[in-house]
Design an enzyme around this catalytic site. Structure first.
Site, mmCIF file in Angstrom:
data_model
loop_
_atom_site.group_PDB
_atom_site.id
_atom_site.type_symbol
_atom_site.label_atom_id
_atom_site.label_comp_id
_atom_site.label_asym_id
_atom_site.label_seq_id
_atom_site.Cartn_x
_atom_site.Cartn_y
_atom_site.Cartn_z
ATOM 1 N N SER A 234 27.477 20.677 -8.558
ATOM 2 C CA SER A 234 28.497 21.730 -8.656
ATOM 3 C C SER A 234 29.913 21.299 -8.286
ATOM 4 O O SER A 234 30.858 21.630 -9.012
ATOM 5 C CB SER A 234 28.095 22.933 -7.803
ATOM 6 O OG SER A 234 27.004 23.573 -8.397
ATOM 7 N N ASN B 2 21.365 14.953 3.726
ATOM 8 C CA ASN B 2 22.197 16.088 3.303
ATOM 9 C C ASN B 2 21.375 17.380 3.453
ATOM 10 O O ASN B 2 20.192 17.319 3.788
ATOM 11 C CB ASN B 2 22.649 15.844 1.864
ATOM 12 C CG ASN B 2 21.507 15.972 0.898
ATOM 13 O OD1 ASN B 2 20.376 15.625 1.224
ATOM 14 N ND2 ASN B 2 21.774 16.482 -0.275
ATOM 15 N N PRO B 3 21.968 18.560 3.198
ATOM 16 C CA PRO B 3 21.305 19.831 3.518
ATOM 17 C C PRO B 3 19.917 20.052 2.918
ATOM 18 O O PRO B 3 19.057 20.635 3.561
ATOM 19 C CB PRO B 3 22.292 20.880 3.013
ATOM 20 C CG PRO B 3 23.604 20.227 3.160
ATOM 21 C CD PRO B 3 23.378 18.786 2.806
ATOM 22 N N CYS B 4 19.726 19.644 1.698
ATOM 23 C CA CYS B 4 18.388 19.940 1.133
ATOM 24 C C CYS B 4 17.442 18.758 1.201
ATOM 25 O O CYS B 4 16.327 18.791 0.659
ATOM 26 C CB CYS B 4 18.548 20.470 -0.290
ATOM 27 S SG CYS B 4 19.666 21.883 -0.331
ATOM 28 N N GLU C 180 17.469 15.616 0.015
ATOM 29 C CA GLU C 180 17.194 14.631 -1.029
ATOM 30 C C GLU C 180 17.978 13.333 -0.899
ATOM 31 O O GLU C 180 17.694 12.377 -1.608
ATOM 32 C CB GLU C 180 17.395 15.243 -2.428
ATOM 33 C CG GLU C 180 18.828 15.524 -2.842
ATOM 34 C CD GLU C 180 19.341 16.871 -2.357
ATOM 35 O OE1 GLU C 180 18.737 17.440 -1.431
ATOM 36 O OE2 GLU C 180 20.367 17.337 -2.884
ATOM 37 N N PRO D 212 17.825 19.807 -5.627
ATOM 38 C CA PRO D 212 17.245 21.127 -5.942
ATOM 39 C C PRO D 212 17.779 21.719 -7.245
ATOM 40 O O PRO D 212 17.097 22.514 -7.880
ATOM 41 C CB PRO D 212 17.656 21.999 -4.757
ATOM 42 C CG PRO D 212 18.567 21.209 -3.896
ATOM 43 C CD PRO D 212 18.553 19.784 -4.355
ATOM 44 N N GLY E 14 19.875 23.996 -7.785
ATOM 45 C CA GLY E 14 19.877 25.459 -7.698
ATOM 46 C C GLY E 14 20.770 26.117 -8.741
ATOM 47 O O GLY E 14 20.330 27.020 -9.460
ATOM 48 N N ILE F 210 22.921 24.274 -11.115
ATOM 49 C CA ILE F 210 23.072 23.607 -12.414
ATOM 50 C C ILE F 210 21.864 23.834 -13.325
ATOM 51 O O ILE F 210 21.996 23.854 -14.534
ATOM 52 C CB ILE F 210 23.440 22.108 -12.291
ATOM 53 C CG1 ILE F 210 22.388 21.316 -11.556
ATOM 54 C CG2 ILE F 210 24.821 21.941 -11.674
ATOM 55 C CD1 ILE F 210 22.579 19.805 -11.694
HETATM 56 P P1 ADP Z 1 23.956 22.430 -7.596
HETATM 57 O O1 ADP Z 1 22.869 22.883 -8.498
HETATM 58 O O2 ADP Z 1 24.882 23.561 -7.266
HETATM 59 O O3 ADP Z 1 24.704 21.241 -8.074
HETATM 60 P P2 ADP Z 1 21.860 21.726 -5.680
HETATM 61 O O4 ADP Z 1 21.128 23.007 -5.507
HETATM 62 O O5 ADP Z 1 21.243 20.668 -6.532
HETATM 63 O O6 ADP Z 1 23.349 22.036 -6.172
HETATM 64 O O7 ADP Z 1 22.118 21.101 -4.260
HETATM 65 C C1 ADP Z 1 22.518 19.753 -4.149
HETATM 66 C C2 ADP Z 1 23.206 19.522 -2.843
HETATM 67 O O8 ADP Z 1 24.446 20.205 -2.851
HETATM 68 C C3 ADP Z 1 22.468 20.072 -1.641
HETATM 69 O O9 ADP Z 1 21.522 19.214 -1.109
HETATM 70 C C4 ADP Z 1 23.603 20.255 -0.688
HETATM 71 O O10 ADP Z 1 23.944 19.036 -0.075
HETATM 72 C C5 ADP Z 1 24.710 20.717 -1.581
HETATM 73 N N1 ADP Z 1 24.762 22.183 -1.653
HETATM 74 C C6 ADP Z 1 23.917 23.018 -2.260
HETATM 75 N N2 ADP Z 1 24.274 24.304 -2.108
HETATM 76 C C7 ADP Z 1 25.379 24.286 -1.376
HETATM 77 C C8 ADP Z 1 26.240 25.280 -0.852
HETATM 78 N N3 ADP Z 1 26.014 26.579 -1.041
HETATM 79 N N4 ADP Z 1 27.299 24.883 -0.125
HETATM 80 C C9 ADP Z 1 27.525 23.606 0.087
HETATM 81 N N5 ADP Z 1 26.758 22.619 -0.377
HETATM 82 C C10 ADP Z 1 25.688 22.938 -1.088
#
Ligand code: ADP
Length: 577
Positions: free
Chosen positions: A83, A281-283, A285, A426, A428, A430
């Site tokens: 994102s 990182n937060p999730c 991976e 994840p 989420g 994209i």
């Molecule tokens: P996206 O689909 O939005 O690119 P992902 O769900 O694949 O993001 O998450 C990838 C990484 O992006 C996560 O592991 C985390 O580090 C970061 N991330 C995800 N959601 C958030 C959020 N709400 N705020 C900040 N960072 C986020």
């Protein structure tokens, strides 16, 4: 008017209504009045052009051609970057990485400078991870004041509040990962922090860094030492199984903490001479060293089939362009602090992964919870990994290996451009934009009601709907019926092979979730973001079993989530189970 505008945007790339809503609210650039000034296609062109500018520094005039190729790739929705790249490319924010790990040392100066950095990274939409393991425990001495220390957990609350405040100015709420070593004296407080209060630390995922030694002690009913990180002295000896039970109970109650298998992670650390990895990182991976960041990007596997089979050539082509794209992102990203820029350029870690696995499997008629699916997913991960490494080696021939390569690689190894190449995010948002299933997760539901602009819209998995129409068993009534439970496995009005090929997350046994994660992890450089879904009726013992199995399966981390155990779940069914 709003509805008309939505339809216009939707048409261009055949996006879902949900995708268009998210894009308009948070991704598309806007004018001073808050109205979008670009279409989705224009957004993707902006990203392609901005990222391709890196090509000119390697070969004058090359950017135009690459902008074209990147644009074609993104517009096909075969691949999307994380994102922040979509939101910030070509804008003043300019920070394109999805995630960063920041160091936290045992001093107020270090703790609050991490907080400052985190806030700025979160403003740009990035996620932040930290290990708090070095922070002295509660009740310990503070020499300068003669007082006593608060320990890590109260500091987490400060970080959590900051994330809430920053979110009000930003486009998405900050995501944080706090890691605490299993030997830290405050580990019990950490482990129960979220289970004790469902409103606590909402912007945090918690992970306990467990060692092989600790888990062996759990198995053998041995004792475990808690050690003050400041003095190195043992403060207590506890039964290892007791502490492990506390983790499992909390995870059972609210999904936190997860576990991080640091010995497994460090065995795969590509740059051990730069330090031991302590956080992700937060999730989960991407395990990273302090100040390292990662640009993630994911391939849409649902686009990689033809005539009922995997289209390996197509996958190969996408990987090759995607590696180049992500390597370019490192060059054009604007780093808010020097430490981030130096770390990113030293190891040039990228995280190429995939999404849409579940949709792809369903379209091939392969049940997610089958040996065939697990084998195929492993093969895909290996193919992506091999192809990405070859592409990175080719980039190294013209652009040079990553600067830390010379000190890290065994003699005679092939020079690569990037110290780490693959990771399963994840996805989420994209995956929502691309209109496919997230990461390597199974489908959440085959049909469900989604709340869009205050209206309940009945949505169904497009792949299922197409199939149902083709095979002649489609009806609106059937869809409404499916939306009630989400799944089709027990629905006798649907042909048996279709029921088998469309399981939902809750219909899949936890062991299959783990098997899938482990098979993919075996061929991924970094780590895999995956949730092990458990039914509401799962016991603490079920959590214990899956945690230990995960360790033995050599995955890098584990998150278990029992359906309904959090008050504000992202996705819900009308009547679960
Ligand atoms: P996206 O689909 O939005 O690119 P992902 O769900 O694949 O993001 O998450 C990838 C990484 O992006 C996560 O592991 C985390 O580090 C970061 N991330 C995800 N959601 C958030 C959020 N709400 N705020 C900040 N960072 C986020």
């Amino acid at each position: 008017r709003e509805a008309k505008a939505l339809l216009r945007v939707r048409d261009e790339l055949k996006l879902s209504l949900a995708a268009v809503t998210v894009l308009r609210q948070r991704y598309l650039r806007r004018d001073a009045h808050g109205h979008p000034v670009e279409s989705t296609g224009e957004m993707l062109d902006r990203v392609a052009t901005f990222v391709a500018a890196a090509e000119d520094t390697y070969q004058a005039g090359a950017s135009e051609q690459w902008a074209q190729r990147f644009s074609t790739l993104l517009r096909s929705l075969d691949f999307l970057p994380n994102s922040p790249t979509l939101m910030n490319a070509g804008t003043p924010l300019g920070f394109l990485s999805g995630c960063v790990v920041l160091p936290v040392e045992d001093s107020l100066r270090s703790i609050f400078s991490a907080l400052q950095y985190a806030s700025i990274i979160q403003q740009a939409g990035g996620g932040t991870g930290y290990a708090f393991s070095r922070v002295r425990p509660a009740g310990d001495l503070v020499a300068s004041t003669g007082g006593t220390a608060s320990g890590p957990v109260p500091f987490l609350r400060v970080f959590d509040t900051a994330a809430d405040v920053v979110r009000q100015g930003g486009r998405r709420r900050g995501a944080n990962m706090a890691v605490l070593d299993v030997s830290h004296p405050d580990i019990y407080e950490f482990v129960t922090a979220k289970a004790a209060d469902s409103a606590a630390l909402e912007n945090f995922n918690l992970s306990v860094a467990v060692s092989n030694a600790f888990l062996r002690a759990v198995e053998a009913n041995g004792t475990h030492r808690l050690v003050n990180p400041r003095t190195g002295r043992t403060t207590a000896r506890v039964p290892a199984a007791d502490l492990f039970d506390a983790m499992c109970e909390s995870a059972h109650r609210c999904g936190d903490p997860g576990l991080l298998f640091l010995d497994t992670i460090n065995r795969a650390n590509p740059l051990p001479h730069l330090g031991r990895i302590e956080a992700t990182n937060p999730c989960g991976e991407v395990p990273l060293l302090p100040y390292e960041s990662c640009n993630l990007g994911s391939i849409n596997l649902a686009h990689c089939t033809a005539d009922g089979r995997m289209d390996w050539d197509r996958l190969t082509n996408i990987v090759e362009v995607a590696v180049r794209f992500l390597d370019d992102v490192i060059d054009v990203s604007r780093y808010p602090f020097d430490e981030l820029e130096q770390a990113a350029r030293a190891s040039r870690k990228i995280g190429l992964g995939f999404m849409g696995l579940a949709e792809m499997l369903a379209s091939l008629g392969v049940p997610y919870d089958s040996a065939q699916a697990v084998r195929l997913a492993g093969r895909i991960a290996r193919h992506v990994q091999d192809t990405a490494h070859a592409a990175s080696a080719r980039l190294a021939e013209s652009r040079g290996a990553f600067p830390a390569f010379a000190d890290s690689a065994p003699a005679n190894s092939v020079a690569v451009r990037n110290a780490q190449l693959t990771s399963i995010a994840p996805t989420g948002t994209i995956s929502l934009i691309a209109g496919t299933t997230a990461g390597i997760e199974p489908m959440f539901a085959i049909a469900y009601a989604r709340n869009v602009l205050d209206r309940h819209l009945l949505e169904s998995n497009p792949c299922f709907e197409r199939l149902a129409r083709d095979r002649g068993f489609y009806s609106d009534a059937l869809l409404t019926e499916i939306a009630r439970t989400g799944g089709v496995r027990g629905n006798r009005r649907i042909p048996e092979d279709v029921r088998a090929a469309f399981p939902t997350a809750l219909e899949i046994a936890p062991e299959w979730h783990l098997r899938m994660q482990a098979a993919v992890q075996r061929h991924v450089d970094a780590a895999v973001s995956k949730t092990i879904n458990l039914p509401t009726s799962a016991t603490v013992d079920d959590v214990r079993k899956i945690f230990l199995e995960a360790w033995r399966a050599k995955v890098k981390g584990i998150t278990a989530y029992r359906y309904g155990s959090r008050p504000h779940q992202v996705l819900t069914l009308v009547s679960p189970e």
